[in-house]
Design an enzyme around this catalytic site. Sequence first.
Site, PDB file in Angstrom:
ATOM      1  N   THR A  61       6.993   0.179  -9.250  1.00 40.23           N
ATOM      2  CA  THR A  61       6.105   0.358  -8.108  1.00 40.23           C
ATOM      3  C   THR A  61       4.911  -0.569  -8.207  1.00 40.23           C
ATOM      4  O   THR A  61       4.854  -1.461  -9.056  1.00 40.23           O
ATOM      5  CB  THR A  61       5.696   1.857  -7.967  1.00 40.23           C
ATOM      6  OG1 THR A  61       4.992   2.023  -6.732  1.00 40.23           O
ATOM      7  CG2 THR A  61       4.812   2.333  -9.100  1.00 40.23           C
ATOM      8  N   LYS A  65       6.548  -5.061  -8.168  1.00 37.13           N
ATOM      9  CA  LYS A  65       7.877  -5.261  -7.580  1.00 37.13           C
ATOM     10  C   LYS A  65       8.292  -6.733  -7.531  1.00 37.13           C
ATOM     11  O   LYS A  65       9.476  -7.036  -7.622  1.00 37.13           O
ATOM     12  CB  LYS A  65       7.924  -4.665  -6.172  1.00 37.13           C
ATOM     13  CG  LYS A  65       7.905  -3.151  -6.207  1.00 37.13           C
ATOM     14  CD  LYS A  65       8.002  -2.533  -4.842  1.00 37.13           C
ATOM     15  CE  LYS A  65       7.916  -1.027  -5.000  1.00 37.13           C
ATOM     16  NZ  LYS A  65       8.065  -0.317  -3.740  1.00 37.13           N
TER      17      LYS A  65
HETATM   18  P1  NAP Z   1       1.671  -4.211  -3.560  1.00 36.78           P
HETATM   19  O1  NAP Z   1       2.800  -5.074  -3.995  1.00 36.78           O
HETATM   20  O2  NAP Z   1       0.467  -4.146  -4.390  1.00 36.78           O
HETATM   21  O3  NAP Z   1       1.283  -4.678  -2.090  1.00 36.78           O
HETATM   22  C1  NAP Z   1       0.332  -4.058  -1.307  1.00 36.78           C
HETATM   23  C2  NAP Z   1      -0.239  -5.086  -0.340  1.00 36.78           C
HETATM   24  O4  NAP Z   1      -1.226  -4.436   0.440  1.00 36.78           O
HETATM   25  C3  NAP Z   1      -0.933  -6.237  -1.021  1.00 36.78           C
HETATM   26  O5  NAP Z   1      -0.037  -7.294  -1.263  1.00 36.78           O
HETATM   27  C4  NAP Z   1      -2.024  -6.612  -0.034  1.00 36.78           C
HETATM   28  O6  NAP Z   1      -1.547  -7.559   0.919  1.00 36.78           O
HETATM   29  C5  NAP Z   1      -2.303  -5.326   0.688  1.00 36.78           C
HETATM   30  N1  NAP Z   1      -3.526  -4.715   0.169  1.00 36.78           N
HETATM   31  C6  NAP Z   1      -3.776  -4.282  -1.084  1.00 36.78           C
HETATM   32  N2  NAP Z   1      -5.033  -3.792  -1.183  1.00 36.78           N
HETATM   33  C7  NAP Z   1      -5.593  -3.927   0.046  1.00 36.78           C
HETATM   34  C8  NAP Z   1      -6.868  -3.654   0.578  1.00 36.78           C
HETATM   35  N3  NAP Z   1      -7.845  -3.112  -0.165  1.00 36.78           N
HETATM   36  N4  NAP Z   1      -7.097  -3.947   1.882  1.00 36.78           N
HETATM   37  C9  NAP Z   1      -6.129  -4.507   2.652  1.00 36.78           C
HETATM   38  N5  NAP Z   1      -4.896  -4.809   2.179  1.00 36.78           N
HETATM   39  C10 NAP Z   1      -4.636  -4.519   0.904  1.00 36.78           C
HETATM   40  O7  NAP Z   1       2.183  -2.704  -3.357  1.00 36.78           O
HETATM   41  P2  NAP Z   1       3.608  -2.203  -2.833  1.00 36.78           P
HETATM   42  O8  NAP Z   1       4.479  -1.939  -3.982  1.00 36.78           O
HETATM   43  O9  NAP Z   1       4.048  -3.134  -1.776  1.00 36.78           O
HETATM   44  O10 NAP Z   1       3.219  -0.767  -2.206  1.00 36.78           O
HETATM   45  C11 NAP Z   1       2.377  -0.694  -1.093  1.00 36.78           C
HETATM   46  C12 NAP Z   1       2.274   0.748  -0.581  1.00 36.78           C
HETATM   47  O11 NAP Z   1       3.541   1.201  -0.096  1.00 36.78           O
HETATM   48  C13 NAP Z   1       1.834   1.769  -1.635  1.00 36.78           C
HETATM   49  O12 NAP Z   1       1.005   2.710  -1.021  1.00 36.78           O
HETATM   50  C14 NAP Z   1       3.131   2.415  -2.041  1.00 36.78           C
HETATM   51  O13 NAP Z   1       2.956   3.724  -2.539  1.00 36.78           O
HETATM   52  C15 NAP Z   1       3.885   2.432  -0.712  1.00 36.78           C
HETATM   53  N6  NAP Z   1       5.335   2.450  -0.875  1.00 36.78           N
HETATM   54  C16 NAP Z   1       6.024   3.538  -0.402  1.00 36.78           C
HETATM   55  C17 NAP Z   1       7.405   3.558  -0.514  1.00 36.78           C
HETATM   56  C18 NAP Z   1       8.171   4.724   0.013  1.00 36.78           C
HETATM   57  O14 NAP Z   1       9.337   4.905  -0.366  1.00 36.78           O
HETATM   58  N7  NAP Z   1       7.595   5.503   0.888  1.00 36.78           N
HETATM   59  C19 NAP Z   1       8.103   2.508  -1.121  1.00 36.78           C
HETATM   60  C20 NAP Z   1       7.375   1.425  -1.552  1.00 36.78           C
HETATM   61  C21 NAP Z   1       5.991   1.415  -1.441  1.00 36.78           C
HETATM   62  P3  NAP Z   1      -2.469  -8.818   1.336  1.00 36.78           P
HETATM   63  O15 NAP Z   1      -3.013  -9.344   0.044  1.00 36.78           O
HETATM   64  O16 NAP Z   1      -1.514  -9.695   2.011  1.00 36.78           O
HETATM   65  O17 NAP Z   1      -3.551  -8.302   2.235  1.00 36.78           O
END
Ligand code: NAP
Length: 243
Positions: A61, A65
Amino acid sequence: MHLFGLIGQPLTHSFSKRYFTEKFEQLGLTDYRYELFPLASINELPALLQANPSLLGLNVTIPYKKQVLPFLSASFLPEGLNACNCIRIRDSKTEGYNTDVIGFEKSLVPLLKTHHTRAIVLGSGGAAEAVLYVLDKLGIDHLTVSRKAAGNKIINYYDLSDELINSSTLIINTTPLGMFPLEDSLPSLPYELLTDKHLLYDLIYNPAKTAFLRLGEEKGASIKNGEEMLIIQAEESWKIWNA
Ligand code: NAP
């Protein structure tokens, strides 16, 4: 001992440990365990595998990823998808899969209406990769909104025009904004432009209704949180680990 677990950082929001622990109990699998493995850096993964030879599977997570890809011995990711959320471990070899794709697709499709032809995806991390992959597969045109906008089909939050919000009736939050314990935070959008034609999908599942979903609902939009996606991806991971 059959050991499974979750790598990421932080892991306070994790549902997976509870889900799989209950599953093992229900199935009477007494020597199965699911543990949380918070890693300060993905470079700690080889040492984790070495220290836990009974590990058979991992979920991956936030924020690893994409970063985990160089650590995979073999990749079974759909072509063009650069994010792995599920690892099967056999004979110290790591096989990478993505079960977010099927989780997102199966939970989204029943909600789609004919006018959902354009989507806005908030965030560009690992989960966004799976979302974009599914939108492409479904033929839904999309634009990514990122704090560090660059390149084709990626814009910054301050470039979101009224026209774009009006015409993009599917808006998907893949950022952690609104996730426990930062429940007051939300993506920066002109929420006043949302209508009952909009469908707001938040990948977050804790809390069940984020500020993003709540504001959309107040404007008449349909809303969906990430719980069903989470359950589908967990079950798909379980199938892969047992294959
Ligand atoms: P990640 O790789 O860290 O990506 C999150 C993205 O959100 C970052 O690349 C960034 O994009 C943006 N971001 C991060 N902090 C931010 C902030 N303070 N303000 C604005 N944008 C911000 O995380 P991920 O693994 O993709 O997960 C993202 C979310 O999806 C989490 O909440 C996770 O729990 C959820 N999720 C849920 C499921 C499910 O099955 N329901 C599955 C996967 C993930 P930019 O840098 O481009 O702005």
